[in-house]
Write an enzyme that holds these catalytic residues in place. Structure first.
Site, PDB file in Angstrom:
ATOM      1  N   GLU A  71      -3.429   7.609  -4.085  1.00 35.64           N
ATOM      2  CA  GLU A  71      -3.425   6.323  -3.382  1.00 35.64           C
ATOM      3  C   GLU A  71      -3.193   5.195  -4.376  1.00 35.64           C
ATOM      4  O   GLU A  71      -3.854   5.138  -5.422  1.00 35.64           O
ATOM      5  CB  GLU A  71      -4.766   6.117  -2.671  1.00 35.64           C
ATOM      6  N   TYR A 116       0.857  -1.198   0.000  1.00 36.60           N
ATOM      7  CA  TYR A 116       0.000   0.000   0.000  1.00 36.60           C
ATOM      8  C   TYR A 116       0.884   1.235   0.000  1.00 36.60           C
ATOM      9  O   TYR A 116       1.894   1.295   0.714  1.00 36.60           O
ATOM     10  CB  TYR A 116      -0.895   0.009   1.246  1.00 36.60           C
TER      11      TYR A 116
END
Lengths: 307, 393
Positions: free
Chosen positions: B204, B116
């Protein structure tokens, strides 16, 4: 006394020749504020005239401050130039820069905040209504009104108000005045995610101000500034404090008008902030109508008079 | 402002952030052309909507999955036909879902491990922060809650940018070595440059992946931009997809009104963002349900009030209206005249409760009373809120 400004504070207006800046400069002059200079690059030497006042206009903040002794600036310049206007105040060594401008890019404010860290000048805002220290006159005239708040709803007194939102500040001020009480200073710190002065900064000033006997803290969803202030209050503030958080019904991920009012995680919801307020001994206003009453309850619990 | 994954990935490539090769198609005719740019072999088909949870979403015709793995390009072509024009419902779209108007084909990458990576504003420090975790491809909120030690945050000094030692911190946190470490460091640095130069509010990448060949790729891309900075990025404004926005919100933005549609039945018309939020709250407090957030701003004119009325009445769920104005500088009578005119123009048949306070309020109330309109006055916010909740119930 009061915090940050007194009725004797001399202020200058950056962007005094724009429609918005001019209108509020007039209202501040009507209120009796010591508005002594205007700044508009390229218009130095001209005058801003209103109701018998003749306010000189300068090309730079430096010149305006040197010529008039102004120590505070209020900024009404458009968003693309507002960051620069703040830096100019800092470079001129003013005590306080109050930035009313709404819609400044976040990146500009990140850079400005980095650049002014450790400098003498305090920044309030941006995207804020400014601050008012009420005066002794009728409808609190003779006070120092910096920004866009209505002066006449104030009354000289002992309640400090700090808020991110303009109209909610007015609600609180109006409720206090309607109850026959008054304000030491009301401060709108602005609704942007990156701002100069936090709730906690203002709370610390109110805590040290002998003239402030009670505090109303108004917050919103988003960020953790209210939580930080509440925890400090729990440990350091003996004065009665009432709190309100707007945005309990705001859906996550949607920006509610203010650039900073957006729920990103579990910590910055209204419910989470209210829970921390309660845990820290802050009397929570259930609705915005209840703000002044909540402060009266808090004062009664501590046996403090707000009059 | 949000953009689609395929648009974000085009930006990524421009800034040197590697992504799997892909091509977008807006019509069935474009499918073949788009697929022709990809090599034969395993292919992903991805519905392009501004909402997360696409993979686990369901289309309104019952077809499951807005993101599909296909063994061949021929399969991908067939699957794309099921998605395009179909309406996808995910945990983030609400029950109405979103119509898929673009399909994105990408090469299906071999995944060694998922990570992530995100860049956003850290409000506490007023600086950008890079967030990285070894736990990719899952909900990061869950990781943050259950295993916060698996999330590393590195705050960036905006006057310097990402320092090399900070890249080493991030690479160590991601437990990468060798070529993977080198590639990831370059990717992170480039992603930060993109975040900073484009005035992004958030970038993101979930998941960021490593491949058996040692490559590091952004497998997904979610990018939003600071709307206050769009004036200096016409190339980003060009990526705006009005299909993804509520038509009422688009209409409101034309009049400089801040409007957000909600799912209740009491419409609100308020001046000031904080007051507008708390007006929604107080309706809920007394048992009602707000239909919207609407801030007419500090300088609301008659024209703005009329436009606002038209917009809130465009919502067929609305069963009543609550006008809440604290006229600080603004003259309450100007607002009152705006309300009267608006109501006459739109021919209002729903209950309307008005709470006016502030500058010249007596004259404003007089104007409302003299208008002969069937509206109810509220003294305080609380009083007015209780009245509208009762009228709508």
């Amino acid at each position: 006394m009061s915090i940050l400004i007194t009725p004797a504070t001399k202020i200058l207006v950056q962007g005094i020749t724009g429609a918005f800046g001019a209108k509020h400069a007039q209202l501040s002059l009507d209120y009796g504020t010591q508005l002594v200079a205007g700044v508009t690059p390229g218009k130095g030497g001209q005058f801003f005239e209103h109701a018998g006042h003749k306010v000189p206009i300068f090309n730079s903040v430096h010149e305006a401050a040197a010529a008039t002794g102004a120590t505070v600036s209020v900024i009404f310049v458009p968003p693309p130039f507002a960051g620069d206007a703040i830096l100019e105040c800092v470079d001129a060594g003013l005590d306080l820069a109050v930035c009313i401008t709404e819609g400044i890019p976040i990146k500009d404010m990140i850079r400005v905040k980095r650049a002014i860290t450790g400098k003498k000048t305090r920044l309030i805002g941006p995207n804020c209504p400014g601050l008012v220290t009420p005066g002794n006159g009728e409808k609190s005239n003779g006070g120092c009104r910096i920004g866009i708040a209505p002066g006449y709803i104030h009354r000289k007194g002992h309640v400090g108000v700090v808020s991110r939102s303009g109209t909610l500040t007015y609600e609180a001020v109006f409720q206090i005045t309607s109850k026959g009480l008054g304000q030491s200073t009301s401060v709108g710190i602005g609704g942007d995610p990156v701002n100069g002065t936090s709730h906690l900064d203002v709370i610390k000033l109110f805590n040290e101000d002998p003239d402030t006997k009670g505090i109303i803290l108004i917050g919103e969803i988003g960020g953790s500034a209210e939580v930080e202030a509440a925890r400090w209050i729990k440990d350091h503030c003996k004065k009665p404090v009432a709190g309100f958080i707007a945005g309990a019904t705001a859906p996550a991920g949607r920006r509610m008008g203010h650039a900073g009012a957006i729920v990103g995680g579990a910590e910055d919801t209204a419910a989470a902030k209210i829970a921390v307020f309660q845990e820290c001994g802050i009397e929570v206003a259930a609705t915005p109508t209840d703000m002044a009453d909540a402060l009266l309850r808090a004062a009664a619990k501590k046996g403090v008079s707000l009059a | 402002m949000n953009i689609h994954e395929y648009q974000a990935k085009t930006l990524f490539e421009k800034y040197g952030v590697p992504v799997p090769k892909g091509a977008a198609a807006k019509t069935a005719e474009e499918f073949a052309t788009a697929l022709a740019t990809l090599p034969e072999g395993p292919t992903m088909v991805k519905s392009q909507i501004h909402a997360g949870g696409r993979g686990k979403g369901t289309f309104t015709d019952g077809y499951k999955g807005g993101v599909k793995f296909c063994k061949t390009k021929a399969d991908a072509l067939a699957i794309a036909g099921k998605m395009l024009g179909n309406t996808l419902v995910t945990i983030q779209t609400g029950p109405a879902g979103r119509k898929v108007q673009t399909v994105y084909f990408t090469v299906a990458s071999d995944i060694k491990k998922e990570y992530y990576l995100a860049i956003l504003l850290d409000r506490a420090s007023s600086r950008p922060v890079i967030v990285a975790s070894t736990e990719g491809g899952v909900e990061i909120e869950k990781v943050a809650h259950d295993t916060p030690e698996k999330i590393t945050k590195v705050v960036i000094d905006p006057s310097y940018g990402v320092a090399d030692f900070q890249l080493r911190q991030l690479i160590a946190a991601l437990e990468l070595t060798g070529n993977e470490a080198k590639n990831a460091a370059k990717l992170i640095k480039n992603l930060y440059t993109m975040f900073w130069e484009t005035d992004a509010a958030m970038v993101e990448v979930n998941p960021l992946i490593t491949t058996p060949a040692g490559d590091v790729l952004a497998l997904d891309a979610k990018v939003s931009f600071d709307s206050n900075a769009l004036y200096r990025h016409p190339e980003i404004v060009a990526l705006r997809d009005l299909n993804e926005e509520d038509p009422k919100e688009i209409e409101a933005s034309k009049y400089d009104l801040a409007y957000i549609a909600l799912d209740g039945n009491i419409a609100c018309l308020v001046n000031g963002a904080g007051l507008a939020m708390s007006t929604m709250d107080i309706i809920k407090h007394y048992g009602g349900n707000p239909a919207n957030f609407l801030d007419v701003g500090g300088g609301a004119s008659k024209e703005k009030v009329i436009a606002a009325f038209k917009i809130i009445l465009g919502d067929t769920n609305v069963k009543g209206i609550f006008v809440n104005i604290f006229g600080g500088i603004m003259d309450c009578n100007v607002i009152a005249e705006g309300i009267v005119e608006a109501v006459k123009e739109v021919g209002l048949k729903l209950p309307l409760v008005v709470r006016l306070e502030g500058n010249n309020v007596a004259k404003g109330k007089e104007t409302l009373a003299a208008s002969g309109l069937a509206l109810v006055s509220g003294d305080t916010m609380a009083d007015a809120a209780q009245k509208i909740v009762k009228l709508v119930a």
